[in-house]
Design a protein around this motif. Sequence first.
Motif, PDB file in Angstrom:
ATOM      1  N   PRO A 247       3.833 -16.149  13.279  1.00  0.00           N
ATOM      2  CA  PRO A 247       3.685 -17.592  13.036  1.00  0.00           C
ATOM      3  C   PRO A 247       2.292 -17.999  12.581  1.00  0.00           C
ATOM      4  CG  PRO A 247       3.807 -17.116  15.393  1.00  0.00           C
ATOM      5  CD  PRO A 247       4.135 -15.846  14.687  1.00  0.00           C
ATOM      6  N   LYS A 248       1.246 -17.291  13.016  1.00  0.00           N
ATOM      7  CA  LYS A 248      -0.121 -17.665  12.652  1.00  0.00           C
ATOM      8  C   LYS A 248      -0.568 -17.039  11.336  1.00  0.00           C
ATOM      9  CE  LYS A 248      -1.712 -18.416  17.400  1.00  0.00           C
ATOM     10  NZ  LYS A 248      -2.699 -18.026  18.439  1.00  0.00           N
ATOM     11  N   LYS A 249       0.184 -16.067  10.858  1.00  0.00           N
ATOM     12  CA  LYS A 249      -0.206 -15.382   9.629  1.00  0.00           C
ATOM     13  C   LYS A 249       0.719 -15.696   8.463  1.00  0.00           C
ATOM     14  CE  LYS A 249      -2.407 -11.503  12.026  1.00  0.00           C
ATOM     15  NZ  LYS A 249      -2.430 -10.024  12.210  1.00  0.00           N
ATOM     16  N   SER A 250       1.621 -16.621   8.653  1.00  0.00           N
ATOM     17  CA  SER A 250       2.504 -17.064   7.570  1.00  0.00           C
ATOM     18  C   SER A 250       1.964 -18.396   7.056  1.00  0.00           C
ATOM     19  CB  SER A 250       3.933 -17.212   8.082  1.00  0.00           C
ATOM     20  OG  SER A 250       4.406 -15.980   8.587  1.00  0.00           O
ATOM     21  N   VAL A 251       1.239 -18.350   5.949  1.00  0.00           N
ATOM     22  CA  VAL A 251       0.526 -19.532   5.465  1.00  0.00           C
ATOM     23  C   VAL A 251       0.790 -19.752   3.976  1.00  0.00           C
ATOM     24  CG1 VAL A 251      -1.303 -19.492   7.203  1.00  0.00           C
ATOM     25  CG2 VAL A 251      -1.541 -18.098   5.144  1.00  0.00           C
ATOM     26  N   ILE A 252       0.765 -21.042   3.590  1.00  0.00           N
ATOM     27  CA  ILE A 252       0.962 -21.430   2.198  1.00  0.00           C
ATOM     28  C   ILE A 252      -0.307 -22.109   1.710  1.00  0.00           C
ATOM     29  CG2 ILE A 252       2.335 -22.869   0.639  1.00  0.00           C
ATOM     30  CD1 ILE A 252       4.636 -22.636   2.718  1.00  0.00           C
ATOM     31  N   PHE A 253      -0.814 -21.707   0.553  1.00  0.00           N
ATOM     32  CA  PHE A 253      -2.066 -22.276   0.048  1.00  0.00           C
ATOM     33  C   PHE A 253      -2.138 -22.084  -1.467  1.00  0.00           C
ATOM     34  CE2 PHE A 253      -2.668 -17.991   1.604  1.00  0.00           C
ATOM     35  CZ  PHE A 253      -3.324 -17.352   0.561  1.00  0.00           C
ATOM     36  N   PRO A 254      -3.075 -22.786  -2.127  1.00  0.00           N
ATOM     37  CA  PRO A 254      -3.234 -22.635  -3.583  1.00  0.00           C
ATOM     38  C   PRO A 254      -3.798 -21.264  -3.940  1.00  0.00           C
ATOM     39  CG  PRO A 254      -4.247 -24.668  -2.799  1.00  0.00           C
ATOM     40  CD  PRO A 254      -3.944 -23.850  -1.589  1.00  0.00           C
ATOM     41  N   THR A 255      -3.346 -20.700  -5.028  1.00  0.00           N
ATOM     42  CA  THR A 255      -3.825 -19.382  -5.438  1.00  0.00           C
ATOM     43  C   THR A 255      -5.261 -19.420  -5.972  1.00  0.00           C
ATOM     44  OG1 THR A 255      -2.813 -19.733  -7.616  1.00  0.00           O
ATOM     45  CG2 THR A 255      -1.520 -18.508  -5.987  1.00  0.00           C
ATOM     46  N   ASP A 256      -5.740 -20.602  -6.387  1.00  0.00           N
ATOM     47  CA  ASP A 256      -7.080 -20.634  -6.985  1.00  0.00           C
ATOM     48  C   ASP A 256      -8.205 -20.463  -5.964  1.00  0.00           C
ATOM     49  OD1 ASP A 256      -7.056 -23.097  -5.751  1.00  0.00           O
ATOM     50  OD2 ASP A 256      -7.131 -24.276  -7.605  1.00  0.00           O
ATOM     51  N   VAL A 257      -7.881 -20.472  -4.651  1.00  0.00           N
ATOM     52  CA  VAL A 257      -8.905 -20.206  -3.643  1.00  0.00           C
ATOM     53  C   VAL A 257      -9.019 -18.708  -3.355  1.00  0.00           C
ATOM     54  CG1 VAL A 257      -8.563 -22.455  -2.573  1.00  0.00           C
ATOM     55  CG2 VAL A 257      -7.331 -20.468  -1.670  1.00  0.00           C
ATOM     56  N   GLY A 258      -8.175 -17.922  -4.000  1.00  0.00           N
ATOM     57  CA  GLY A 258      -8.171 -16.476  -3.772  1.00  0.00           C
ATOM     58  C   GLY A 258      -7.116 -16.083  -2.758  1.00  0.00           C
ATOM     59  N   VAL A 259      -6.394 -15.017  -3.047  1.00  0.00           N
ATOM     60  CA  VAL A 259      -5.312 -14.553  -2.172  1.00  0.00           C
ATOM     61  C   VAL A 259      -5.775 -13.305  -1.421  1.00  0.00           C
ATOM     62  CG1 VAL A 259      -2.944 -13.702  -2.081  1.00  0.00           C
ATOM     63  CG2 VAL A 259      -3.569 -15.462  -3.760  1.00  0.00           C
ATOM     64  N   PRO A 260      -5.942 -13.393  -0.094  1.00  0.00           N
ATOM     65  CA  PRO A 260      -6.327 -12.199   0.669  1.00  0.00           C
ATOM     66  C   PRO A 260      -5.135 -11.260   0.826  1.00  0.00           C
ATOM     67  CG  PRO A 260      -6.016 -14.073   2.137  1.00  0.00           C
ATOM     68  CD  PRO A 260      -5.812 -14.588   0.749  1.00  0.00           C
ATOM     69  N   PHE A 261      -5.254 -10.052   0.285  1.00  0.00           N
ATOM     70  CA  PHE A 261      -4.130  -9.116   0.305  1.00  0.00           C
ATOM     71  C   PHE A 261      -4.662  -7.689   0.216  1.00  0.00           C
ATOM     72  CE2 PHE A 261      -0.325  -7.212  -2.020  1.00  0.00           C
ATOM     73  CZ  PHE A 261       0.511  -7.226  -0.911  1.00  0.00           C
ATOM     74  N   LEU A 262      -4.293  -6.863   1.186  1.00  0.00           N
ATOM     75  CA  LEU A 262      -4.638  -5.438   1.215  1.00  0.00           C
ATOM     76  C   LEU A 262      -6.132  -5.187   1.096  1.00  0.00           C
ATOM     77  CD1 LEU A 262      -1.717  -4.010  -0.960  1.00  0.00           C
ATOM     78  CD2 LEU A 262      -1.846  -4.238   1.523  1.00  0.00           C
ATOM     79  N   GLY A 263      -6.913  -5.990   1.819  1.00  0.00           N
ATOM     80  CA  GLY A 263      -8.350  -5.758   1.894  1.00  0.00           C
ATOM     81  C   GLY A 263      -9.180  -6.419   0.814  1.00  0.00           C
ATOM     82  N   GLN A 264      -8.535  -7.101  -0.125  1.00  0.00           N
ATOM     83  CA  GLN A 264      -9.278  -7.781  -1.184  1.00  0.00           C
ATOM     84  C   GLN A 264      -8.899  -9.253  -1.221  1.00  0.00           C
ATOM     85  OE1 GLN A 264      -9.146  -5.919  -5.029  1.00  0.00           O
ATOM     86  NE2 GLN A 264      -9.493  -3.855  -4.233  1.00  0.00           N
ATOM     87  N   ARG A 265      -9.811 -10.064  -1.776  1.00  0.00           N
ATOM     88  CA  ARG A 265      -9.496 -11.458  -2.082  1.00  0.00           C
ATOM     89  C   ARG A 265      -9.309 -11.533  -3.594  1.00  0.00           C
ATOM     90  NH1 ARG A 265      -9.255 -16.339   0.187  1.00  0.00           N
ATOM     91  NH2 ARG A 265      -9.917 -15.501   2.198  1.00  0.00           N
ATOM     92  N   ILE A 266      -8.105 -11.898  -4.001  1.00  0.00           N
ATOM     93  CA  ILE A 266      -7.694 -11.756  -5.389  1.00  0.00           C
ATOM     94  C   ILE A 266      -7.693 -13.108  -6.084  1.00  0.00           C
ATOM     95  CG2 ILE A 266      -5.837 -10.945  -6.900  1.00  0.00           C
ATOM     96  CD1 ILE A 266      -4.911  -9.205  -4.454  1.00  0.00           C
ATOM     97  N   PHE A 267      -8.485 -13.202  -7.144  1.00  0.00           N
ATOM     98  CA  PHE A 267      -8.543 -14.387  -7.992  1.00  0.00           C
ATOM     99  C   PHE A 267      -7.920 -14.048  -9.351  1.00  0.00           C
ATOM    100  CE2 PHE A 267     -11.938 -14.655  -4.932  1.00  0.00           C
ATOM    101  CZ  PHE A 267     -11.971 -15.996  -4.554  1.00  0.00           C
ATOM    102  N   SER A 268      -7.717 -15.058 -10.152  1.00  0.00           N
ATOM    103  CA  SER A 268      -7.113 -14.812 -11.468  1.00  0.00           C
ATOM    104  C   SER A 268      -8.022 -13.990 -12.374  1.00  0.00           C
ATOM    105  CB  SER A 268      -6.770 -16.141 -12.151  1.00  0.00           C
ATOM    106  OG  SER A 268      -7.949 -16.904 -12.363  1.00  0.00           O
ATOM    107  N   SER A 269      -9.351 -14.147 -12.197  1.00  0.00           N
ATOM    108  CA  SER A 269     -10.292 -13.477 -13.099  1.00  0.00           C
ATOM    109  C   SER A 269     -11.004 -12.275 -12.485  1.00  0.00           C
ATOM    110  CB  SER A 269     -11.364 -14.475 -13.562  1.00  0.00           C
ATOM    111  OG  SER A 269     -12.058 -15.012 -12.432  1.00  0.00           O
ATOM    112  N   HIS A 270     -10.999 -12.143 -11.163  1.00  0.00           N
ATOM    113  CA  HIS A 270     -11.725 -11.055 -10.518  1.00  0.00           C
ATOM    114  C   HIS A 270     -11.175 -10.820  -9.120  1.00  0.00           C
ATOM    115  CE1 HIS A 270     -13.680 -14.759  -9.171  1.00  0.00           C
ATOM    116  NE2 HIS A 270     -14.148 -14.090  -8.122  1.00  0.00           N
ATOM    117  N   ARG A 271     -11.670  -9.743  -8.490  1.00  0.00           N
ATOM    118  CA  ARG A 271     -11.250  -9.398  -7.128  1.00  0.00           C
ATOM    119  C   ARG A 271     -12.476  -9.004  -6.312  1.00  0.00           C
ATOM    120  NH1 ARG A 271      -7.596  -6.021 -10.172  1.00  0.00           N
ATOM    121  NH2 ARG A 271      -8.558  -4.166  -9.272  1.00  0.00           N
TER     122      ARG A 271
END
Length: 373
Positions: A247-271
């Motif tokens: 419940p605490k790790k299921s979150v919805i947010f805008p992708t332009d703030v960066g998506v934390p996934f598998l140890g990286q924060r992923i943006f459209s232009s860089h990681r």
Amino acid sequence: MAFQKARKGKRSHPNVIHFEYHLEHEILALKEELEAETYQPGPYRTFMIYDPKERMISAAPFRDRVAHHALCNVIEPLLDKTLIYDTYANRKGKGTHAAIKRCQQFVRRYPFVLKADIRKYFPSIDHQILKNLLINKIKCRSTLQLIDKIIDNSNPQEPVEDYFPGDDLFDVNRRRGLPMGNLTSQFFANYYLSPFDHFVKDELGVKGYVRYVDDFVLFGASKAHLRERLGQLNGFLADKLRLRLHPKKSVIFPTDVGVPFLGQRIFSSHRLIRKENLKRARKRTEKRLKAFHDHTLSPDKLEEQFNSYLGHIRQADTWHLEQKLFRQLRFGDQIPLFVTSKGSWKVLVDRGPFGKPAFEHPITLQQHKIKLP
């Protein structure tokens, strides 16, 4: 082949040395037991790790690990062809880097994301549901019997007190949990969520979706749309697989703030590498260097661990991080570094005249264009 895979990275362990010393006898005995269906798995050795949170790891006897690899050699192609394209764990040609790249493709296409994982996933995997799923795809009776023995031999895992609609007194005692550390557990855990993947892709029609074991990201056009999907996902997991989203790790947010996934924060232009991962990496670096200087970590292991880490961080935009690590190794700890034929640097520890030859060129500041503070 199963023995060689099980031995990889563990050749110096006493139980591996003993097995290899009696290799012909051990392999023939294991083969006869598997063919006669008299094979019985041995007890697990358990220990705790704390990186980043406490987890119980279960190590099977080396003999059993050889049997696990032999089984996975057979069932991997059968199970893999039933998986969707966008699940990336324990699959040839996939892995974390491919999952991160795929995630970035969706970051560029969608304005919002649902990031989630499953609460206490490995301890929650229901044995009977798993067996039923495997029976649907594997028809060989002796293979299924071996699978049953491995699943039934699972040692007790972290208790999970979850109740689902319609449960009675018998359901409370359902066997659950797979030991983290087993190759078979990794394969079974990935396959266990295959019905969930097909529900997401085939029934809900979601195009932007990436899963790695129990971590997944699901992309959409609006928060309201993803909130609706979240309810549908929770319902399917509870009804079909007896699982719940964290419940605490299921979150919805805008992708332009960066998506934390598998140890990286992923943006459209860089990681970027996530800050919490960098902190853990610094601690591991200090621990490895101390062990190397205390002669409790071999040169081979030091090379393997550092160069693996370098390969991982180079998948992100980490030039400054590389410079810090370079300075620490080269000038702080006097670890030999070498330039590869492609121009990048790596750790290659000198063993002396009778050790592994230094087949690369020693690195210089000019070659790496280091700017010291």
